[in-house]
Scaffold this motif. Sequence first.
Motif, PDB file in Angstrom:
ATOM      1  N   ASP A 148       4.378   5.196   1.903  1.00 22.04           N
ATOM      2  CA  ASP A 148       4.360   3.635   1.593  1.00 22.04           C
ATOM      3  C   ASP A 148       3.334   2.967   2.885  1.00 22.04           C
ATOM      4  OD1 ASP A 148       5.629   3.865  -0.867  1.00 22.04           O
ATOM      5  OD2 ASP A 148       7.262   2.898  -0.196  1.00 22.04           O
ATOM      6  N   ASP A 149       3.518   3.419   4.091  1.00 22.62           N
ATOM      7  CA  ASP A 149       3.046   2.674   5.001  1.00 22.62           C
ATOM      8  C   ASP A 149       1.568   3.520   5.816  1.00 22.62           C
ATOM      9  OD1 ASP A 149       4.127   5.038   6.124  1.00 22.62           O
ATOM     10  OD2 ASP A 149       4.911   3.933   7.769  1.00 22.62           O
ATOM     11  N   TYR A 150       1.273   4.537   4.811  1.00 17.43           N
ATOM     12  CA  TYR A 150      -0.121   5.341   5.278  1.00 17.43           C
ATOM     13  C   TYR A 150      -1.352   4.687   5.147  1.00 17.43           C
ATOM     14  CZ  TYR A 150      -3.465   8.908   5.560  1.00 17.43           C
ATOM     15  OH  TYR A 150      -4.428   9.666   5.780  1.00 17.43           O
ATOM     16  N   VAL A 151      -1.893   4.314   6.234  1.00 21.38           N
ATOM     17  CA  VAL A 151      -3.391   3.805   6.163  1.00 21.38           C
ATOM     18  C   VAL A 151      -4.219   5.065   7.098  1.00 21.38           C
ATOM     19  CG1 VAL A 151      -4.870   1.898   6.785  1.00 21.38           C
ATOM     20  CG2 VAL A 151      -2.551   1.650   6.125  1.00 21.38           C
ATOM     21  N   PRO A 152      -5.218   5.645   6.467  1.00 24.11           N
ATOM     22  CA  PRO A 152      -6.097   6.508   7.222  1.00 24.11           C
ATOM     23  C   PRO A 152      -6.523   5.724   8.469  1.00 24.11           C
ATOM     24  CG  PRO A 152      -6.726   6.500   4.750  1.00 24.11           C
ATOM     25  CD  PRO A 152      -5.624   5.474   5.184  1.00 24.11           C
ATOM     26  N   SER A 153      -6.669   6.385   9.494  1.00 21.98           N
ATOM     27  CA  SER A 153      -7.044   5.888  10.795  1.00 21.98           C
ATOM     28  C   SER A 153      -8.409   6.102  11.104  1.00 21.98           C
ATOM     29  CB  SER A 153      -6.294   6.572  12.015  1.00 21.98           C
ATOM     30  OG  SER A 153      -6.444   8.155  11.919  1.00 21.98           O
ATOM     31  N   ASP A 154      -9.266   6.798  10.312  1.00 18.41           N
ATOM     32  CA  ASP A 154     -10.548   6.849  10.867  1.00 18.41           C
ATOM     33  C   ASP A 154     -11.539   6.476   9.549  1.00 18.41           C
ATOM     34  OD1 ASP A 154      -9.627   8.846   8.935  1.00 18.41           O
ATOM     35  OD2 ASP A 154     -10.648  10.548  10.090  1.00 18.41           O
ATOM     36  N   SER A 203      -6.714   0.620  -1.176  1.00 21.92           N
ATOM     37  CA  SER A 203      -5.435   0.531  -0.296  1.00 21.92           C
ATOM     38  C   SER A 203      -4.036   0.657  -0.930  1.00 21.92           C
ATOM     39  CB  SER A 203      -5.660  -0.838   0.346  1.00 21.92           C
ATOM     40  OG  SER A 203      -5.198  -1.917  -0.588  1.00 21.92           O
ATOM     41  N   HIS A 204      -2.957   1.075  -0.507  1.00 21.50           N
ATOM     42  CA  HIS A 204      -1.701   0.904  -0.758  1.00 21.50           C
ATOM     43  C   HIS A 204      -1.560  -0.203  -1.618  1.00 21.50           C
ATOM     44  CE1 HIS A 204       2.227   2.818  -1.783  1.00 21.50           C
ATOM     45  NE2 HIS A 204       2.770   1.683  -1.185  1.00 21.50           N
ATOM     46  N   ALA A 205      -1.809  -1.235  -0.892  1.00 22.33           N
ATOM     47  CA  ALA A 205      -1.565  -2.830  -1.240  1.00 22.33           C
ATOM     48  C   ALA A 205      -2.104  -2.948  -2.607  1.00 22.33           C
ATOM     49  CB  ALA A 205      -1.807  -3.714  -0.236  1.00 22.33           C
ATOM     50  N   TYR A 206      -3.250  -2.682  -2.946  1.00 17.22           N
ATOM     51  CA  TYR A 206      -4.002  -2.971  -3.754  1.00 17.22           C
ATOM     52  C   TYR A 206      -3.597  -2.011  -5.133  1.00 17.22           C
ATOM     53  CZ  TYR A 206      -7.977  -2.814  -7.099  1.00 17.22           C
ATOM     54  OH  TYR A 206      -8.788  -2.699  -8.142  1.00 17.22           O
ATOM     55  N   GLN A 207      -3.310  -0.914  -4.866  1.00 25.98           N
ATOM     56  CA  GLN A 207      -2.716   0.076  -5.837  1.00 25.98           C
ATOM     57  C   GLN A 207      -1.562  -0.442  -6.331  1.00 25.98           C
ATOM     58  OE1 GLN A 207      -4.621   2.283  -7.356  1.00 25.98           O
ATOM     59  NE2 GLN A 207      -2.868   2.809  -8.953  1.00 25.98           N
ATOM     60  N   THR A 208      -0.586  -0.974  -5.492  1.00 23.62           N
ATOM     61  CA  THR A 208       0.886  -1.274  -5.812  1.00 23.62           C
ATOM     62  C   THR A 208       0.550  -2.874  -6.784  1.00 23.62           C
ATOM     63  OG1 THR A 208       1.737  -0.614  -3.574  1.00 23.62           O
ATOM     64  CG2 THR A 208       2.917  -2.421  -4.907  1.00 23.62           C
ATOM     65  N   ASP A 209      -0.242  -3.552  -6.299  1.00 24.22           N
ATOM     66  CA  ASP A 209      -0.424  -4.609  -7.185  1.00 24.22           C
ATOM     67  C   ASP A 209      -0.995  -4.306  -8.533  1.00 24.22           C
ATOM     68  OD1 ASP A 209      -0.798  -7.827  -7.401  1.00 24.22           O
ATOM     69  OD2 ASP A 209      -2.755  -7.043  -7.733  1.00 24.22           O
ATOM     70  N   LEU A 210      -1.842  -3.363  -8.552  1.00 22.17           N
ATOM     71  CA  LEU A 210      -2.606  -3.203  -9.691  1.00 22.17           C
ATOM     72  C   LEU A 210      -1.451  -2.363 -10.702  1.00 22.17           C
ATOM     73  CD1 LEU A 210      -5.243  -2.615 -11.312  1.00 22.17           C
ATOM     74  CD2 LEU A 210      -5.416  -0.552 -10.385  1.00 22.17           C
ATOM     75  N   PHE A 211      -0.612  -1.474 -10.003  1.00 24.11           N
ATOM     76  CA  PHE A 211       0.361  -0.759 -10.888  1.00 24.11           C
ATOM     77  C   PHE A 211       1.310  -1.831 -11.382  1.00 24.11           C
ATOM     78  CE2 PHE A 211       4.391   1.779 -11.286  1.00 24.11           C
ATOM     79  CZ  PHE A 211       3.869   2.591 -12.350  1.00 24.11           C
ATOM     80  N   PRO A 230       2.017   3.752  -7.100  1.00 21.04           N
ATOM     81  CA  PRO A 230       1.159   3.440  -5.729  1.00 21.04           C
ATOM     82  C   PRO A 230       1.581   4.656  -4.765  1.00 21.04           C
ATOM     83  CG  PRO A 230       2.137   1.570  -6.356  1.00 21.04           C
ATOM     84  CD  PRO A 230       2.495   2.587  -7.506  1.00 21.04           C
ATOM     85  N   GLY A 231       0.513   5.275  -4.159  1.00 23.64           N
ATOM     86  CA  GLY A 231       0.692   6.478  -3.440  1.00 23.64           C
ATOM     87  C   GLY A 231       0.178   7.784  -3.876  1.00 23.64           C
ATOM     88  N   THR A 232       0.211   7.697  -5.263  1.00 20.98           N
ATOM     89  CA  THR A 232      -0.312   8.909  -5.950  1.00 20.98           C
ATOM     90  C   THR A 232      -1.679   9.012  -6.487  1.00 20.98           C
ATOM     91  OG1 THR A 232       0.205   8.260  -8.221  1.00 20.98           O
ATOM     92  CG2 THR A 232       2.004   9.118  -6.965  1.00 20.98           C
ATOM     93  N   SER A 233      -2.365   8.041  -6.027  1.00 19.32           N
ATOM     94  CA  SER A 233      -3.856   8.018  -6.303  1.00 19.32           C
ATOM     95  C   SER A 233      -4.560   8.657  -4.898  1.00 19.32           C
ATOM     96  CB  SER A 233      -4.363   6.613  -6.408  1.00 19.32           C
ATOM     97  OG  SER A 233      -5.739   6.396  -6.395  1.00 19.32           O
TER      98      SER A 233
END
Length: 324
Positions: A148-154, A203-211, A230-233
């Motif tokens: 849930d807290d994953y954000v690519p760093s690069d 972003s995870h937040a975006y996908q969460t809101d969408l779902f 969220p997280g599976t896209s």
Amino acid sequence: MSKLKAVIILVAVAVTVGITANWAMKKEDNIPTSTGENIVDSNKNSSENNGENDEDNNGNSKNNLINESSQPSATAPQPSPSPSVNPTGEAGHTDHNEGEATSEPIETKKPGNDNTSEAIKEFGDSIEVVAEPENITALINPNNRLPDDYVPSDLVYPDTRFIFNEKIDKRKMRKEAAEALEDMFAAADKAKMYLAGVSGYRSHAYQTDLFNRYVKKDGLEKARTYSAYPGTSEHESGLAIDVTRSDGKCAANDCFGDMDEAKWVAEHAHEYGFIVRYPKGKEKVTGYQYEPWHIRYVGKSLATELYESGQTLEEYYNAIPVNR
């Protein structure tokens, strides 16, 4: 006799003078009366007219101000029509790749489960969490989700064409994938196959809101058949991107598969480390319909191996087929 005539003449003159004087006085009395009435009427009309045409300091007639205040302003803002929202996107297009949320809320109806939030959490807890989300070959699908807290760093903006000009999240990709995309687009240009990006990182937040919007609209069971939990896209990994022809025609649509550009992508993407992630005929394995526009970066070595074997990532990892 002469005296009598003189008296008669004097009396006649006196009567005539009296009558004339009386007539003159009556005439004089009538003049102010008539004139006074006219003056009063004239003043009355003048006062009423000035009242109707009286203007304020801005040059606006008070009469006009009264009328305008009782009428809706012609320039008053009108409500904008709400855009329609199609959960499955365009024909043959599922939202897990491109279903952008709108500023307008989706019309909702009561889902079958009253405890929606708990049901969503319970469903999410049943999905395996990817142990190494930074790994470019990680399997991300409905059975395997990113933390849930994953954000690519690069994340960076690849120097390639997109069908939009704004520098927003969906233009981003992870650095290695972005550089590979630049090389692939350059090679496509040389082959006169002009490509453009449609949607990259999400972003995870975006996908969460969408779902969650779709769950509120259709309920959890139906929403998960067309929207990625969220997280599976793969878009959340920064390694996936949807592409199309540079004119934007058939963006994220089945008809892209009939274009020469799509055929070029299918034949050459692996040379730059990409795979067509959801190939035709593998729907029961990947859990998604054929999407010729959705490519995923896995590195040249694995991409070439998958291209030559015809395998999907699920088959490569001998993973359980996705059942949506």
